[in-house]
Design an enzyme around this catalytic site. Structure first.
Site, PDB file in Angstrom:
ATOM      1  N   TYR A 109      34.316  37.817  72.236  1.00  0.00           N
ATOM      2  CA  TYR A 109      35.183  36.720  72.521  1.00  0.00           C
ATOM      3  C   TYR A 109      36.102  36.847  73.723  1.00  0.00           C
ATOM      4  O   TYR A 109      36.766  38.165  73.301  1.00  0.00           O
ATOM      5  CB  TYR A 109      35.757  36.095  71.225  1.00  0.00           C
ATOM      6  CG  TYR A 109      37.065  35.343  71.657  1.00  0.00           C
ATOM      7  CD1 TYR A 109      36.516  33.770  71.497  1.00  0.00           C
ATOM      8  CD2 TYR A 109      38.178  35.466  71.829  1.00  0.00           C
ATOM      9  CE1 TYR A 109      37.514  32.940  72.024  1.00  0.00           C
ATOM     10  CE2 TYR A 109      39.345  34.593  72.187  1.00  0.00           C
ATOM     11  CZ  TYR A 109      38.866  33.384  72.053  1.00  0.00           C
ATOM     12  OH  TYR A 109      39.769  32.181  72.448  1.00  0.00           O
ATOM     13  N   GLU A 197      38.032  29.823  78.175  1.00  0.00           N
ATOM     14  CA  GLU A 197      37.401  30.650  76.829  1.00  0.00           C
ATOM     15  C   GLU A 197      36.040  30.950  77.137  1.00  0.00           C
ATOM     16  O   GLU A 197      35.274  30.064  77.276  1.00  0.00           O
ATOM     17  CB  GLU A 197      37.902  29.938  75.622  1.00  0.00           C
ATOM     18  CG  GLU A 197      37.570  30.318  74.381  1.00  0.00           C
ATOM     19  CD  GLU A 197      37.916  29.517  73.290  1.00  0.00           C
ATOM     20  OE1 GLU A 197      38.761  29.472  72.505  1.00  0.00           O
ATOM     21  OE2 GLU A 197      37.009  28.579  72.927  1.00  0.00           O
TER      22      GLU A 197
END
Ligand code: GDP
Ligand code: MN
Length: 389
Positions: A109, A197
């Site tokens: 991530y 993101e």
């Protein structure tokens, strides 16, 4: 303002971030024809909605041949996906992303977000990327690493590298990931993002680093200088009432209660919501009609409030400062007549010409309940709405 994954990936591609070869499709045939062009062993068919959590909701499918692409496209297009981010009513899928599949080794991530408490952008990363990142954040926050970015110099390469080391990324990938993060930051900064993101960022079995998912969200106050971003707006993904409200310069946010609020000034709107809650009610919206509450704006505000079928009563709480109370009363009377208002309406006016405003409401012969203070008004509307039950 949010955009779709494929749009974010197109932006990131321009900034040198490695993303899979792919294309948006609006129909099943289009999806199949792009899959044919992409011509890879594995094709990924992904629902394009402005919410995450699609994987677990059946919105991301891996197809091994063109007939599977067709079957998945048929299954996903038009489907109402319900994910933790869509709310229980879900979102209908109207676009697909058809993309070259990739051989994932490990999922990470990476995200850039604005931290309002420090007024700085923070680079975040975790070794536990993929579909369970929310649980990682909730249960094992120590597995998420942060780098705070100094706005005067921007993200520094050593910070991106330090994050990569914290994520235990293998040596051979460190250079590539550092570069990817630097490019992501450049895009974030240039495009006035609030969020950028990548989840998952993957290392592949072929030794590559790639963004498999991308979410970008933009600062609405900067849209005036981001014309190409504004063009990416998908109004199907936004609340109809909120779009309507923005046309009239009304700040409206729909909530899930049953007392419609019409207020001038954001602070007063917030405290009106609080006081309704305090008296045991539940606001149906935040609505700031602004300093120039003309009769047209008041009418529009009523229309928007009334189009929410949950609304069982309306509380108008207006301070007549720049706007005089009699002028506001005139707007309320006109709107009440125009919409044949059948639900309870409580009005609290304060400020310039308040006595005249109240007299106009009383003399109108309409079913309008006057309140002497904010607390009195909240108490009255909550009681009236509760009596209807
Ligand atoms: P989200 O659930 O809305 O965040 O959608 P994602 O785009 O993150 O997709 C969910 C999951 O699907 C990812 O975490 C991957 O595990 C998987 N996935 C996405 N693209 C590919 C791909 O090209 N190949 C493979 N094998 N898996 C993929
Ligand atoms: Mn994802």
């Amino acid at each position: 303002m949010n955009i779709h994954e494929y749009q974010s990936k197109n932006i990131l591609r321009e900034y040198g971030v490695n993303v899979p070869n792919g294309h948006v499709a609006y129909s099943i045939d289009e999806a199949v024809s792009y899959a044919k062009k992409i011509n890879s062993n594995v094709t990924v068919v992904k629902a394009q909605i402005h919410a995450g959590g699609r994987g677990k909701a059946g919105g991301v499918k891996i197809a091994k041949d063109l007939s599977e692409v067709r079957a998945y496209a048929k299954e996903i297009l038009g489907k109402v996906l319900v994910t933790p981010q869509t709310g229980p009513e879900g979102t209908e899928v109207k676009r697909l992303l058809v993309e070259e599949g990739c051989n994932i080794d490990k999922e990470y991530y990476i995200g850039l977000v604005l931290d309002r408490s420090t007024s700085r952008v923070v680079l975040m990363g975790s070794e536990e990327g993929g579909m369970d990142i929310e649980e990682v954040a909730a249960n094992t926050p120590e597995k998420i690493f942060n780098e705070e970015i100094d706005p005067t110099v921007g993200l520094q390469a050593f910070q991106a590298r330090r994050l990569a080391f914290n994520l235990n990324i293998e040596k051979e990938y460190i250079g590539k990931i550092t570069k990817l993060i630097m490019n992501l930051y450049k895009a974030y900064d240039d495009k006035d993002c609030m969020i950028a993101e990548i989840n998952p960022l993957v290392t592949t079995k072929d030794g590559d680093v790639m963004a498999l998912d991308a979410k970008m969200s933009f600062d609405e106050n900067a849209l005036h200088r981001q014309k190409e971003i504004v063009e990416l707006r998908d109004l199907d993904e936004e609340n109809r009432n909120e779009i309507e409200a923005s046309k009239y310069d009304l700040s409206y946010i729909q909530l899930d209660g049953n007392i419609g609020c019409m207020v001038n000034g954001a602070g007063l709107a917030m405290s009106t919501m609080d006081i309704i809650k305090f008296h045991g009610g539940s606001p149906a919206n935040f609505l700031d009609v602004g300093g120039d509450a003309t009769p047209e704006k008041v009418a529009e505000a009523f229309k928007i409030i009334l189009s929410d079928k949950e609304v069982k009563g309306i509380f108008v709480n207006v301070f007549g400062g720049i706007m005089k109370c009699d002028y506001i009363a005139q707007g309320i009377i006109e709107a009440t007549k125009q919409f044949d208002l059948e639900i309870p309406l409580v009005v609290r006016l304060e400020g310039t010409n308040v006595d005249l405003g109240k007299k106009m409401l009383n003399d109108s012969g309409l079913n309008i309940t006057s309140a002497n203070s904010m607390a009195d008004g909240a108490d009255k509307i909550v009681k009236m709405v509760n009596e209807l039950k």
